[in-house]
Write a protein that holds these residues in place. Structure first.
Motif, PDB file in Angstrom:
ATOM      1  N   LYS A 122      26.073  64.761  14.511  1.00  0.00           N
ATOM      2  CA  LYS A 122      24.913  63.662  14.008  1.00  0.00           C
ATOM      3  C   LYS A 122      23.842  62.847  15.359  1.00  0.00           C
ATOM      4  O   LYS A 122      22.240  63.350  14.711  1.00  0.00           O
ATOM      5  N   ASN A 123      24.167  62.605  16.137  1.00  0.00           N
ATOM      6  CA  ASN A 123      23.282  62.246  17.206  1.00  0.00           C
ATOM      7  C   ASN A 123      23.359  63.601  18.602  1.00  0.00           C
ATOM      8  O   ASN A 123      24.636  63.701  19.242  1.00  0.00           O
ATOM      9  N   ASN A 151      19.494  58.380  16.562  1.00  0.00           N
ATOM     10  CA  ASN A 151      20.003  59.568  16.370  1.00  0.00           C
ATOM     11  C   ASN A 151      20.102  60.670  17.942  1.00  0.00           C
ATOM     12  O   ASN A 151      20.490  62.027  17.457  1.00  0.00           O
TER      13      ASN A 151
END
Length: 165
Positions: free
Chosen positions: A48-49, A73
Motif C-alpha cells: 500500500k505504501n 502512502n
C-alpha cells in the motif's frame, strides 16, 4: 530606442514568467498523475505504501513530495542514478535522463518497478508510461503488456485514462 529596449525587456520577462508558470503547472499535473498511477496499480506484494524515485532534477519531485505529505502512502526520493533503482517501486525519468533509460532498466531487471518517463516516445522502449501534450492537455501512453510482465496489474480505470501502445 531606450523605450524599445524597455518594452522588449518587459515582453521577455512576461514570456519567461508565463513559461515558468506553465512548467510549474505541468510539473504539478505530472506529480498528480504519478500519485494516481500508484493508486491504480496492484503491486504483487499487495503493498500500500510505495516509493517513487525521481531521477535527475525535476520540479515533479517537489510537487510529488507535497502530494505524498498531504495524502500519505508514498515516499519520494531524489535518486542520482540507476544504482538507486532498487529502492523504488516507481521511477520517474525527466527528459534530462532519457539517455539513462536502458541503465535503469538493467538495474531494475525483472522486479516490479513502474517506469514513467516525461517522453512518450520511450513508452514501449523501456518506459511503461510516458507523458505527452495534446491540445494543451497532459496525456499519457501506457504499455500494459510491459506492466503485466513485471507482475503488476493496472486497473481498468488507469487503462481507460491512458492511450495504449
Amino acid at each position: 530606442m531606450k523605450q524599445n529596449k524597455i518594452i522588449f525587456g518587459l515582453a521577455l520577462f512576461l514570456t519567461l514568467g508565463l513559461s515558468h508558470q506553465s512548467q510549474a503547472q505541468e510539473s504539478k499535473f505530472k506529480a498528480l498523475f504519478i500519485y494516481k498511477f500508484a493508486e491504480y496499480i496492484e503491486w504483487p506484494s499487495g503493498k500500500k505504501n510505495v516509493t517513487v524515485g525521481v531521477a535527475g532534477k525535476s520540479g515533479v519531485s517537489k510537487e510529488l513530495s507535497n502530494f505524498a505529505a498531504s495524502k500519505g502512502n508514498m515516499t519520494v526520493l531524489d535518486i542520482t542514478g540507476p544504482n538507486d533503482a532498487g529502492k523504488c517501486d516507481i521511477i520517474f525519468l525527466p527528459n534530462s535522463e532519457n539517455s539513462e533509460l536502458s541503465a535503469y532498466n538493467s538495474a531494475i531487471g525483472s522486479r516490479s518497478v513502474l517506469v514513467v518517463s516525461e517522453n512518450s516516445d520511450l513508452t514501449g522502449k523501456g518506459s511503461d508510461i510516458g507523458f505527452y501534450l495534446e491540445s494543451g492537455k497532459l496525456r499519457f501512453l501506457i504499455d500494459e503488456k510491459s506492466i503485466r510482465n513485471k507482475k503488476m496489474i493496472p486497473s481498468s480505470k488507469l487503462l481507460a485514462l491512458g492511450k495504449p501502445i
